[in-house]
Scaffold this motif. Structure first.
Motif, short mmCIF file in Angstrom:
data_model
loop_
_atom_site.label_atom_id
_atom_site.label_comp_id
_atom_site.label_asym_id
_atom_site.label_seq_id
_atom_site.Cartn_x
_atom_site.Cartn_y
_atom_site.Cartn_z
N ALA A 174 0.83 -1.21 0.00
CA ALA A 174 0.00 0.00 0.00
C ALA A 174 0.86 1.26 0.00
O ALA A 174 0.59 2.22 -0.74
CB ALA A 174 -0.91 -0.01 1.23
N ALA A 224 2.37 1.86 -3.38
CA ALA A 224 1.41 2.46 -4.30
C ALA A 224 1.27 3.96 -4.04
O ALA A 224 1.26 4.78 -4.97
CB ALA A 224 0.06 1.77 -4.17
N VAL A 276 -4.13 7.37 -1.11
CA VAL A 276 -4.07 6.12 -1.86
C VAL A 276 -3.56 4.98 -0.97
O VAL A 276 -4.15 3.89 -0.93
CB VAL A 276 -3.16 6.29 -3.09
N ILE A 313 -5.82 1.60 0.28
CA ILE A 313 -5.36 0.28 -0.16
C ILE A 313 -4.95 -0.57 1.04
O ILE A 313 -5.29 -1.75 1.14
CB ILE A 313 -4.20 0.42 -1.15
N LEU A 320 -7.02 -4.09 1.68
CA LEU A 320 -6.28 -5.34 1.52
C LEU A 320 -5.95 -5.98 2.87
O LEU A 320 -5.81 -7.20 2.97
CB LEU A 320 -4.99 -5.10 0.74
#
Length: 761
Positions: free
Chosen positions: A530, A533, A654, A658, A662
């Motif tokens: 994460a 990203a 972001v 994430i 997840l």
């Protein structure tokens, strides 16, 4: 060419080093074949507070010469009732007995054991229990997997029959109670499971009497144990609605005077109930059943002190965990309430922060009021790292632990706020934001690097009693750490030339990725993915401009490159040594991916509707969308003048989303990140609006409409004249604040003074 290639080479180097660091795993030797026989003796409800030389002398002597640990008895139901604990032991996975039960309670559940031949036994309900676990529970456990892994097993007592029954209900050898001389019975099969009873009661005397009875039974087992055998004693379950840590003792060759641990916990002195079945098979030298066990074999590690001192450690951890549950509830509730009150207080300040150039307009808010609100915003942003640091003080041992924790946390918040207030650069627009982010990253990062001792059983950490995590970085810690790392990187990137900003973002946040994902440190590969990203998105827009399709493609490729590299290396390891990412991907390869997705979706939904951090995430999003991002909110202007900060906040959003989805914790990561980001964004917006009408002294000879060269709200000159800056809303329009807006150090002229740049927004 060298100047252009240097940032790219540095970024690639950081990515390669990051993947290498994430791929390295601690070297633990595989558990050796240490026994010819294994005897598992279970006592429902047995905790370390029940063990002492007077009440349980046999167990005390066994623990003195063997290895000990704190056992998490998590099963597919909460709390884990005795029948659930025995079933989980036999399944090697999180299982539960079917049937109704009162909410949060453990009823007396009779297990039907039939003896058709006088040697073995049969559980007529076993097939329906297997169907219930396979079809209706998210773990897909197969009760009886342990018994199926050996040729013959012995069960003594009804609880042991539940653990030793094969999936079709057959128990190879069964005795309802220990015979007078159990030597022949325990030596008839390589695996024996013995039910020593239950330790329960509302008074100390009741628990002592039950523990004394179980200890007498254990003495008979040890006297009749087969030669070259391993004996495991485990507090197999809870007995009421409270989830607690229980006793685990291993006594046999190779298990002398150590701490029990397993790869599923990653922390010395802790193991799970699902680890007992793999431990028994590993000690016997038997292969593990494929795809059925979620536990891993336990091992004994050195470093255990004398037993009295060793038992004091799990007892203290148990007391901290018990108090943590109550204190954490009101802490998050109070934090959410404070942040919402601050949001209400900030709204009128944002409306009146922009100073008007004309003679008419609302009176500006007094400077003292703004200064006080700024300090309150800083204090709110430091609440989570202060609460983490408060666990360095043993507040749970105080007579009133809640008040003690509140006092320690308040002092740490005050100290941190004072440190930020008197830090160099506090008067600049980004000064407080950079200081708070750096301080938070330092506190959380230092704790993780030194073993995450403050995370375990901490108010903003995780509880070993809950059975979700035992080592590394917790959910709240991940949220504030990824936000602090990205904001710190954005602040540093804003101080350098545009071409070097992506490299600075990668270098600083890349180190954070290694800390989060390394199995030696944060042990959170999902969090590392994460954060990677978020870093990729932040790096491509840190130099300015929008997130175009090509930039998004490069960001996705970079994030996928790190993720695929880590996944490939993890999948190449043996099954027992894989991390959570490798096990997650392997589940899709062997056809069990549906169960994995079901567990994630169920966990996300449960967390979404029950966690107070959801309120923090939603309240922060509402404040940002309906206030800070409005034309009068100041955040768009801040983003236009400081593109690196826009990149850092976009990357934080972001990464937080994430990481939460997840990780199966919904908006918890985003809520923890919002506790840091939203107050700092509001403070920076207040300051950038306060200087929205500043004027700079024009440079002679400049054409009209060209910036004066003194740019940036803090006078850094990093995004100043010549770029066109931003318009009134920070949208990059011509004649905006990039050249005409001066910093605090650039000097101010009276409103309405004519300049070569013309009026500003």
């Amino acid at each position: 060419m060298l100047r252009r290639l240097a940032p790219v080479v540095l970024s690639l180097l950081v990515m390669v080093l990051g993947v290498t660091a994430l791929a390295a795993r601690p070297q633990r030797s595989a558990p050796p074949h240490t026994a010819d026989f294994v005897v598992v003796a279970g006592v429902a409800g047995l905790r370390w507070e029940d063990v002492d030389p007077r009440t349980t002398p046999t167990l005390w002597r066994m623990a003195e010469r063997g290895s000990i640990g704190s056992l998490s008895v998590r099963s597919a139901h909460r709390p884990t009732c005795p029948v659930d604990g025995w079933l989980t032991l036999g399944a090697g996975s999180f299982a539960a007995w079917n049937g109704n039960r009162p909410a949060g309670g453990c009823p007396q559940q009779a297990v039907t054991v039939e003896r058709p031949d006088g040697t073995g036994a049969k559980l007529p309900d076993q097939e329906s229990v297997v169907h219930y676990n396979q079809e209706q529970l998210p773990w897909g456990a197969v009760p009886g997997s342990l018994a199926e892994s050996v040729r013959c097993s012995v069960a003594v007592g009804p609880g042991a029959a539940v653990a030793a029954a094969r999936p079709f209900g057959r128990v190879d050898r069964y005795a309802p109670a220990l015979p007078e001389d159990p030597t022949q019975l325990l030596g008839s099969c390589v695996l024996s499971i013995v039910d020593l009873g239950t330790v329960a009661g509302t008074t100390r005397a009741q628990r002592e009497a039950a523990a004394r009875t179980a200890d007498a039974q254990l003495a008979r087992v040890l006297a009749a144990r087969p030669p070259h055998s391993l004996v495991l004693v485990a507090g197999i379950s809870d007995t009421d609605r409270s989830a607690r840590l229980h006793v685990a003792v291993a006594d046999g060759p190779g298990w002398e005077r150590g701490w029990l641990t397993s790869p599923t916990t990653g922390r010395d002195g802790y193991l799970q109930l699902v680890d007992l079945a793999p431990t028994a098979l590993a000690a016997l030298g038997r292969p593990m059943p494929e795809r059925l066990f979620v536990g891993r074999p336990a091992v004994a590690v050195d470093g255990r002190p004398d037993l009295a001192d060793a038992i004091a450690k799990p007892l203290d951890a148990e007391r901290e965990a018990a108090n943590q549950r109550a204190v954490a509830g009101w802490f998050y509730t109070l934090l959410a309430a404070v942040l919402m009150l601050l949001a209400v207080a900030v709204l009128p300040l944002l409306r009146r922060a922009r100073r008007h150039a004309g003679p008419h307009g609302p009176e500006p808010v007094p400077r003292r009021v703004v200064a006080v609100v700024e300090l309150l915003l800083i204090a709110a942003a430091l609440a989570v790292p202060a609460a983490l640091l408060a666990d360095a003080v043993p507040w749970w041992r105080a007579e009133r632990p809640g008040l003690t924790f509140a006092g320690v946390t308040a002092l740490l918040v005050a100290a941190g706020t004072a440190a930020v207030r008197f830090a160099p650069g506090y008067g600049s627009t980004l000064g407080p934001l950079g200081a708070v982010a750096a301080l938070t990253a330092l506190v959380v990062g230092a704790d993780v690097v030194t073993g995450a001792r403050l995370q375990l059983n901490g108010v903003v950490g995780y509880s070993a009693q809950a059975g979700g995590r035992y080592a590394g970085l917790g959910t709240v810690g991940l949220g504030v750490f990824l936000a602090a790392a990205l904001l710190s990187a954005g602040w540093l990137a804003q101080q350098v030339r545009k071409g070097w900003r992506p490299a600075v973002m990668v270098a600083v946040t890349g180190l954070a990725v290694v800390i989060v994902g390394s199995p030696y440190l944060g042990a959170d590969p999902i969090g590392a993915i994460a954060l990677t990203a978020g870093l990729s998105v932040a790096a491509v827009i840190s130099a300015g401009g929008w997130l175009t399709v090509s930039r998004l493609a490069w960001a996705v490729m970079a994030a996928l490159g790190v993720t695929i590299g880590l996944a490939v290396l993890d999948l190449r390891r043996p099954v027992g040594e894989r991390g959570s990412l490798g096990r997650f991907l392997a589940a899709f390869g062997d056809g069990t991916g549906g169960l994995t997705l079901h567990r994630f979706s169920t966990s996300n939904f449960d967390t979404l509707v029950s966690s107070p951090l959801t309120v923090l995430a939603l309240a922060g999003a509402l404040l940002v969308w309906f206030a800070l991002l409005q034309p009068w909110g100041g955040l768009m202007r801040l983003f236009g003048i400081y593109p690196a900060m826009r990149a850092a906040m976009a990357g934080t959003a972001v990464a937080a989303v994430i990481g939460g989805v997840l990780g199966g914790v919904a908006l918890d990561v985003a809520g923890a990140a919002a506790a840091l980001v939203v107050p700092m964004a509001a403070l920076a917006a207040l300051r950038v609006l306060d200087h929205s009408t500043d004027r700079t002294v024009p440079t002679s000879g400049r054409p009209r409409g060209v910036g004066s060269g003194v740019a940036g709200e803090d006078g850094s000159g990093s995004d100043g004249g010549g770029t066109g800056g931003v318009g009134p809303l920070g949208d990059g329009g011509p004649g905006g604040a990039g050249g005409a807006t001066g910093g605090r150090d650039a000097g101010r002229v009276q409103p309405g003074t004519a300049t070569s740049d013309g009026p500003v927004g």
